[in-house]
Write an enzyme that holds these catalytic residues in place. Structure first.
Site, short mmCIF file in Angstrom:
data_model
loop_
_atom_site.label_atom_id
_atom_site.label_comp_id
_atom_site.label_asym_id
_atom_site.label_seq_id
_atom_site.Cartn_x
_atom_site.Cartn_y
_atom_site.Cartn_z
CE LYS A 150 21.11 22.36 32.88
NZ LYS A 150 19.80 22.86 32.46
CG ASN A 151 20.19 25.41 35.37
OD1 ASN A 151 20.14 25.04 34.17
ND2 ASN A 151 19.70 24.67 36.34
CB CYS A 183 13.76 17.73 32.07
SG CYS A 183 15.50 17.55 31.72
NE ARG A 217 10.09 22.14 33.66
CZ ARG A 217 11.40 22.08 33.39
NH1 ARG A 217 11.86 21.12 32.64
NH2 ARG A 217 12.22 22.98 33.87
CG ASP A 239 17.98 20.79 39.04
OD1 ASP A 239 16.88 20.26 38.82
OD2 ASP A 239 18.28 21.93 38.66
NE ARG A 286 18.73 19.44 28.07
CZ ARG A 286 17.92 19.54 29.12
NH1 ARG A 286 17.23 18.51 29.53
NH2 ARG A 286 17.78 20.68 29.75
#
Ligand code: EPU
Length: 430
Positions: A22-23, A117, A122, A307, A399
């Protein structure tokens, strides 16, 4: 809306194949904005964050052609729009990668502040610091970031990051690919997806050296052409299934992984009494005996990933002894603890420290996914819990996890998706 209903307490046996990262995908897809030509990108995970990034690219004018479930062609040759709207940007954190890409290609970007999230504050000051050092004027006004290269093109320079930031490293790298001259990022993030993005950019004609170390050098090029690229497997998805086996017991072969990327997770699981065997592109995870306690501090790669923090806590809830977790990346990543307590976990949180007293068993209960990885951790805990757990707000999980239900059913989990009538579940932004 949907929820997951999990009847836990049975060990898992079989094979799970890991999807693309994903990232990496959410950085590589916007990076196609830098390229004059068609980028064929393979191994793209089918997750909602990817869908949102593709919507942003389409809004900017990218041509997108779906080749198959995991492969698309992106052609950004005709993109001229440099404004990305609030409606989509607010839904996803990684949307801010369009700033580096647009600024790098056109010398200008106007982009709504990103969502993501909620782990407390952030900030994106390090991204902005990088763009300003490269000659951009950056203003934040009315929820939009306006960035403009003063000379029409960013200019390479040296940028020292005050904190190791994945997002800032990636964004500055994107801005630098087509800048004038050499950019040096010091104290750069070393995550596998930073390296994967650099490999993608290099295969499209960029000139990047040092990705995977803490000094990355990018020599700006005038043009980047199209090409093929295949995204790496997802480290965190693989780690999540490793913890699922650790929590529920059994033996699962996790296919299509890069074992080196998993070493930080493997080391802790071994310490906890889980057997992990590394093959070329798979790991075999086996858990037959009770779990042992472990102390964990999350850190930038190659440290233990933040994570994976909620998922490993799900395992430690059932480990013998007291485990101490220190969250070293985010200010507020324990919001899920109250949900775990509903399952019978014994956890105390004090700031960035969580003390987990192992219990003999968890019992199913209704719980709510509060963010992506916390939601995944709730699935892990539910697979080990006795009785039935219902998890709602599972759109957070979707997601970032492709086909989670089918993958878990394939190893014998009793998990199903149930529709919840509209209005019974309040949607939050992920
Ligand atoms: N930070 C700053 N200033 C900045 C940027 C970051 O102070 O300008 C701080 C943050 O507040 C945080 C630390 O630096 O304390 C690290 O933040 P980073 O920028 O590395 O995080 P990110 O790029 O926003 C990515 C992942 C996250 C993952 C973090 C840390 C993506 C799209 N997101 O976020 O992944 O937690 O790196 O590894 O790559 C997830 O996948 O569930 C997820 C949240």
């Amino acid at each position: 809306m949907t929820k997951y209903v999990i009847h836990g307490g049975s060990p898992l046996y079989g094979e799970i194949t890991i999807s693309g990262a994903k990232n990496a995908a959410v950085a590589i897809l916007p990076a196609a904005l830098l390229v004059d030509g068609v980028c064929r990108i393979e191994n793209i995970p089918q997750i909602s964050d990817v869908t949102l990034i593709l919507e942003i690219l389409e809004e900017l004018g990218a041509g997108i052609r779906v080749i198959n479930r995991h492969t698309i062609d992106i052609d950004c040759s005709h993109v001229r729009n440099t404004r990305a709207s609030y409606e989509i940007m607010r839904k996803i954190r990684a949307s801010y990668y369009v700033i580096g890409s647009l600024l790098g290609r056109f010398g200008s970007a106007e982009v709504a502040m990103p969502g993501g999230c909620d782990f407390g504050v952030r900030p994106i000051d390090q991204h902005i610091k990088g763009f300003v050092a490269m000659g951009a004027q950056v203003n934040v006004e009315g929820g939009f970031i306006h960035a403009q290269a003063e000379s029409g093109r960013l200019v390479g320079t040296q940028v020292y990051l005050d904190v190791v930031s994945v997002g800032a490293t990636i964004n500055i790298m994107l801005g630098a690919c087509r800048a004038k001259g050499l950019t040096v990022i010091e104290n750069a993030a070393k995550e596998p997806h930073v390296v994967d993005l650099a490999n993608f950019l290099n295969s499209m004609g960029a000139d990047i050296m040092g990705a995977g170390t803490d000094v990355i050098k990018i020599r700006g090029v005038d043009r980047m052409q199209g090409g093929f690229y295949s995204i790496i497997p997802d480290q965190i998805e693989a780690g999540t299934y490793m913890t699922a086996v650790a929590a529920a017991g059994g033996e699962v072969v996790i296919q299509n992984v890069i074992p080196k990327h998993l070493e930080c997770i493997t080391a802790k699981l071994l310490e906890m009494g889980v057997e992990v065997e590394e093959l070329d592109d798979a790991v075999v995870v086996r858990r037959e005996h009770p779990l042992r306690k472990a102390n964990i501090k999350t850190m930038p790669y190659p440290g233990f990933p933040t994570d994976m923090q909620p998922q490993i806590v799900a395992c430690l809830c059932l480990a013998q002894g007291t485990s101490i977790i220190t969250e070293g990346v985010w200010d507020n990543r324990y919001r899920y603890v109250d949900e775990f307590k509903r399952l019978g976990a014994n956890i105390r949180v004090d700031g960035k420290i969580a003390v987990v007293e192992g219990v003999d068993r968890l019992m199913g209960a209704p719980i709510r996914a509060c963010d992506l990885r916390a939601g995944a951790a709730m699935v892990v805990a539910s697979l080990a819990a006795e009785g039935t757990t219902e998890i709602d707000s599972v759109y957070h999980i979707e997601r970032g996890y492709e086909n989670l239900i089918e993958k878990l059913k394939g190893v014998g989990a009793d998990i199903e998706v149930v529709s919840v009538p509209d209005g019974l579940e309040k949607q939050q932004v992920g």
